[in-house]
Design an enzyme around this catalytic site. Structure first.
Site, mmCIF file in Angstrom:
data_model
loop_
_atom_site.group_PDB
_atom_site.id
_atom_site.type_symbol
_atom_site.label_atom_id
_atom_site.label_comp_id
_atom_site.label_asym_id
_atom_site.label_seq_id
_atom_site.Cartn_x
_atom_site.Cartn_y
_atom_site.Cartn_z
ATOM 1 N N HIS A 66 4.262 -7.028 25.407
ATOM 2 C CA HIS A 66 3.586 -7.110 26.705
ATOM 3 C C HIS A 66 4.512 -6.659 27.836
ATOM 4 C CE1 HIS A 66 1.156 -8.690 29.983
ATOM 5 N NE2 HIS A 66 2.170 -9.448 30.388
ATOM 6 N N CYS B 76 -0.264 1.825 19.405
ATOM 7 C CA CYS B 76 -1.606 1.233 19.300
ATOM 8 C C CYS B 76 -2.327 1.127 20.639
ATOM 9 C CB CYS B 76 -1.511 -0.149 18.644
ATOM 10 S SG CYS B 76 -0.949 -0.098 16.925
ATOM 11 N N CYS C 107 7.763 -1.202 20.062
ATOM 12 C CA CYS C 107 6.718 -0.188 19.854
ATOM 13 C C CYS C 107 6.373 0.601 21.116
ATOM 14 C CB CYS C 107 5.441 -0.844 19.308
ATOM 15 S SG CYS C 107 5.575 -1.502 17.637
ATOM 16 N N CYS D 127 1.528 -7.194 14.196
ATOM 17 C CA CYS D 127 1.820 -7.006 12.772
ATOM 18 C C CYS D 127 3.276 -7.237 12.414
ATOM 19 C CB CYS D 127 1.359 -5.628 12.311
ATOM 20 S SG CYS D 127 2.366 -4.250 12.926
ATOM 21 N N CYS E 63 3.525 -3.078 10.020
ATOM 22 C CA CYS E 63 2.458 -2.708 9.093
ATOM 23 C C CYS E 63 1.848 -1.367 9.529
ATOM 24 C CB CYS E 63 1.395 -3.803 9.047
ATOM 25 S SG CYS E 63 0.158 -3.601 7.736
ATOM 26 N N CYS F 163 4.862 1.764 4.004
ATOM 27 C CA CYS F 163 6.209 1.788 4.593
ATOM 28 C C CYS F 163 7.020 2.952 4.033
ATOM 29 C CB CYS F 163 6.917 0.450 4.350
ATOM 30 S SG CYS F 163 6.189 -0.924 5.282
ATOM 31 N N CYS G 207 4.739 -2.871 27.955
ATOM 32 C CA CYS G 207 3.464 -2.125 27.924
ATOM 33 C C CYS G 207 3.234 -1.376 29.244
ATOM 34 C CB CYS G 207 2.319 -3.112 27.672
ATOM 35 S SG CYS G 207 0.697 -2.326 27.608
ATOM 36 N N CYS H 232 0.833 -1.204 0.000
ATOM 37 C CA CYS H 232 0.000 0.000 0.000
ATOM 38 C C CYS H 232 0.865 1.250 0.000
ATOM 39 C CB CYS H 232 -0.906 -0.004 1.222
ATOM 40 S SG CYS H 232 0.005 0.050 2.787
ATOM 41 N N CYS I 200 -5.749 -2.420 30.143
ATOM 42 C CA CYS I 200 -5.223 -3.582 29.426
ATOM 43 C C CYS I 200 -6.273 -4.124 28.465
ATOM 44 C CB CYS I 200 -4.827 -4.655 30.438
ATOM 45 S SG CYS I 200 -4.270 -6.193 29.672
ATOM 46 N N CYS J 61 -2.879 -4.486 20.286
ATOM 47 C CA CYS J 61 -1.770 -4.846 19.399
ATOM 48 C C CYS J 61 -2.238 -6.029 18.558
ATOM 49 C CB CYS J 61 -0.551 -5.231 20.237
ATOM 50 S SG CYS J 61 0.771 -6.044 19.293
ATOM 51 N N CYS K 204 -5.774 -8.334 22.415
ATOM 52 C CA CYS K 204 -4.414 -7.795 22.273
ATOM 53 C C CYS K 204 -3.403 -8.943 22.154
ATOM 54 C CB CYS K 204 -4.065 -6.924 23.477
ATOM 55 S SG CYS K 204 -2.427 -6.164 23.350
ATOM 56 N N CYS L 192 4.780 -7.354 4.641
ATOM 57 C CA CYS L 192 4.482 -7.953 3.335
ATOM 58 C C CYS L 192 5.771 -8.409 2.659
ATOM 59 C CB CYS L 192 3.746 -6.950 2.445
ATOM 60 S SG CYS L 192 2.134 -6.467 3.083
#
Length: 349
Positions: A264, A323, A305, A333, A223, A49, A267, A46, A290, A330, A296, A185
């Site tokens: 996790h 996210c 992340c 991805c 992603c 990236c 987080c 798409c 949570c 999450c 998740c 991808c």
């Protein structure tokens, strides 16, 4: 054609260069840096990236990368040329015999505007020869690679120059010094490879195996992929540093295999960050807390992340959100089994 250091020293010896210049000086010249060429192929993607990379701020900006770090030979979205003209430049050897012959004609010449004065110091010498011979390329692949089907009259993913993505990848991956698969991808097939996979899409590693090619490969999934995942890895490669990979071919310092590198574990709702009380639990999407009961996948996803976050506000600054803090689970991805192995993305209410 690309000359190795050993090839160069053989040529230098045959040409008598080593009789007039000390070997250590030649070796020093060979250690110089020429801007490495980067050829960027976009397959079934798409372009997310590429868009993500354009938002690079924390480590360095995209204009610094393009102007000062690399020589972007081909990128269907970012380069000015288009169509057959653009792809023709990407497919040529670097340097070819004609370039080497032309270089010889300017050898040790001094003056302005010499074509092979690659370091712009007004003379053509060993430093320029070094830079010329270093013009191999890094192949960046964004998006998955569809299969060619002889029974099908349509070529999936025509990229220009009468080439399909599979044909272009087959040609360019053979000559690449290194390949970086950017985005899930490209790394593992991602969404185009999801069942029923009507185009026979594959990620780079599987396609290399199918073609029988062995190339240094770095997977940077996501992603989309975070811009700093790519920038930090690229800068390591350009600096000649070793990029240690985890079991899934990803930079181990950004993703990894240990339990402490799971999403996790980092987080803000991990129990260790709520001493003396249980972390709040979200009852529905959009709630603060949570999100494990809502699907998740943080316990089965490895990336930084929660630390790096997205949308950096300036140089040296981490991003402002990700996210889970945006109150969405999450979805894993960055993992090879995304998306089929991570669905349903949302469970419960």
């Amino acid at each position: 054609m690309r000359l190795s250091r050993r090839d160069f020293l053989k040529i230098a010896g045959a040409a008598g260069i080593t009789s007039v210049l000390p070997l250590d000086l030649i070796q020093k010249a060979m250690a110089g840096n020429g801007d490495p060429r980067v050829i960027w192929l976009q397959g079934q993607s798409c372009s997310g990236c590429s868009v993500s990379l354009l938002n690079s701020v924390k480590t360095t900006t995209i204009d610094d990368i393009l102007l000062n770090k690399i020589n972007l030979g081909y990128h269907s979205t970012l380069i000015a040329a288009a169509g057959d003209l653009a792809i023709k430049g990407a497919l040529g050897p670097h340097p070819n015999l004609t370039e080497l012959a032309a270089f010889e004609n300017q050898w040790l010449m001094e003056g302005p505007d010499l074509k092979f004065d690659l370091d712009k110091d007004g003379r053509v010498n060993l430093i320029d020869f070094n830079a010329l011979c270093k013009q191999g390329y890094i192949l960046v692949v964004e998006g998955s690679i569809p299969a060619e089907d002889a029974a099908c009259p349509v070529k999936f993913c025509d990229i220009g120059g009468h080439l399909s993505m599979e044909e272009a990848f087959s040609i360019l991956s053979q000559k690449a010094d290194r390949i970086i698969a950017l985005g899930t991808c490209a790394c593992y097939g991602g969404i185009p490879q999801a069942v029923p996979n009507p185009t026979g899409a594959k990620g780079v590693s599987d396609k290399l195996i199918e073609l029988g090619y062995s190339k240094p490969l770095i997977n940077i999934p996501g992603c989309p992929a975070h811009p700093d995942w790519f920038v930090l890895t690229l800068l390591k490669v350009l600096a000649g540093q070793t990029v240690t990979l985890d079991s899934k071919g990803r930079p181990a310092d950004l993703f990894g295999d240990s339990s402490s590198q799971r999403v996790h574990a980092k987080c803000l709702f991990h129990p260790s960050r709520w001493p003396g009380s249980a972390p709040p639990q979200a009852a529905t999407l959009g709630d603060y807390g949570c999100l494990e009961s809502l699907g998740c996948k943080g316990k089965n996803t490895w990336s930084n992340c929660p630390v790096l976050k997205w949308n950096s506000g300036g140089p040296g600054q981490n991003g402002v959100n990700w996210c889970v803090e945006a109150r969405s689970p999450c979805c894993g991805c960055v993992e090879p089994d995304f998306p089929d192995g991570k669905t349903p993305f949302i469970t419960g209410s």
